[in-house]
Motif scaffolding. Structure first.
Motif, PDB file in Angstrom:
ATOM      1  N   PRO A   5      -1.707  15.866   7.557  1.00 45.92           N
ATOM      2  CA  PRO A   5      -1.368  14.376   6.894  1.00 45.92           C
ATOM      3  C   PRO A   5      -2.674  13.810   6.658  1.00 45.92           C
ATOM      4  O   PRO A   5      -3.519  13.942   7.468  1.00 45.92           O
ATOM      5  N   THR A   6      -2.599  12.774   5.593  1.00 41.62           N
ATOM      6  CA  THR A   6      -3.424  12.088   5.145  1.00 41.62           C
ATOM      7  C   THR A   6      -3.767  10.871   6.248  1.00 41.62           C
ATOM      8  O   THR A   6      -2.493  10.201   6.402  1.00 41.62           O
ATOM      9  N   PRO A   7      -4.609  10.482   7.110  1.00 38.07           N
ATOM     10  CA  PRO A   7      -4.603   9.426   7.799  1.00 38.07           C
ATOM     11  C   PRO A   7      -4.507   8.112   7.077  1.00 38.07           C
ATOM     12  O   PRO A   7      -4.983   7.833   5.930  1.00 38.07           O
ATOM     13  N   GLU A   8      -3.790   7.238   7.695  1.00 39.60           N
ATOM     14  CA  GLU A   8      -3.604   5.836   7.142  1.00 39.60           C
ATOM     15  C   GLU A   8      -4.903   5.162   7.174  1.00 39.60           C
ATOM     16  O   GLU A   8      -5.556   4.949   8.113  1.00 39.60           O
ATOM     17  N   LEU A   9      -5.237   4.413   5.992  1.00 39.52           N
ATOM     18  CA  LEU A   9      -6.443   3.562   6.069  1.00 39.52           C
ATOM     19  C   LEU A   9      -6.127   2.262   6.580  1.00 39.52           C
ATOM     20  O   LEU A   9      -4.933   1.828   6.636  1.00 39.52           O
ATOM     21  N   ASP A  13      -9.497  -2.340   5.098  1.00 39.66           N
ATOM     22  CA  ASP A  13     -10.499  -1.278   4.687  1.00 39.66           C
ATOM     23  C   ASP A  13     -11.416  -1.605   3.497  1.00 39.66           C
ATOM     24  O   ASP A  13     -12.540  -1.170   3.299  1.00 39.66           O
ATOM     25  N   ALA A  37     -11.166   2.969  12.640  1.00 33.87           N
ATOM     26  CA  ALA A  37     -10.798   4.380  12.732  1.00 33.87           C
ATOM     27  C   ALA A  37     -10.175   4.556  11.189  1.00 33.87           C
ATOM     28  O   ALA A  37      -9.439   3.603  10.723  1.00 33.87           O
ATOM     29  N   ASN A  38     -10.448   5.761  10.849  1.00 32.73           N
ATOM     30  CA  ASN A  38     -10.072   6.042   9.301  1.00 32.73           C
ATOM     31  C   ASN A  38     -10.634   5.116   8.077  1.00 32.73           C
ATOM     32  O   ASN A  38      -9.987   5.322   6.798  1.00 32.73           O
ATOM     33  N   THR A  40     -12.735   3.785   5.102  1.00 37.69           N
ATOM     34  CA  THR A  40     -13.506   4.480   4.053  1.00 37.69           C
ATOM     35  C   THR A  40     -14.998   4.426   4.408  1.00 37.69           C
ATOM     36  O   THR A  40     -15.591   3.406   4.659  1.00 37.69           O
TER      37      THR A  40
END
Length: 79
Positions: A5-9, A13, A37-38, A40
Motif C-alpha cells: 500500500p502507498t503510505p498516506e502523505l 506535506d 513520517a511519509n 515527500t
C-alpha cells in the motif's frame, strides 16, 4: 506476490497546505503534535523553501500584534 500500500502523505506535506497554528499566551493552550513520517522528499528548490531536499511538513501562524513568538520543538520519537 501482493502489492504494497502507498503510505498516506501528511496533510501539510506541501507549503500550500500548511497547517494553521493557533497562538496562545504563555503557559496556555495545548501543543500541536506532528511529524514528517511519509513526507515527500523534495528535490530542488520550491518557492516556499529555498533549502528543500528534505522530508518536510509545513505550518503557518499569524502573530497579530505580538512581536515575539516562542516556538518549542521536541524530538519525541527517533525510530
Amino acid at each position: 506476490m501482493g502489492s504494497v500500500p502507498t503510505p498516506e502523505l501528511p496533510v501539510n506535506d506541501d507549503c500550500e497546505t500548511a497547517e494553521v497554528l493557533t497562538i496562545f499566551a504563555a503557559n496556555e493552550g495545548s501543543p500541536t503534535n506532528g511529524n514528517n513520517a511519509n513526507a515527500t522528499l523534495f528535490n530542488g528548490v520550491v518557492e516556499c523553501d529555498e533549502f528543500a531536499n528534505i522530508n518536510d511538513v509545513w505550518y503557518t501562524f499569524n502573530s497579530g500584534d505580538s512581536r515575539t513568538i516562542d516556538i518549542v520543538l521536541e524530538l519525541t520519537d527517533t525510530d
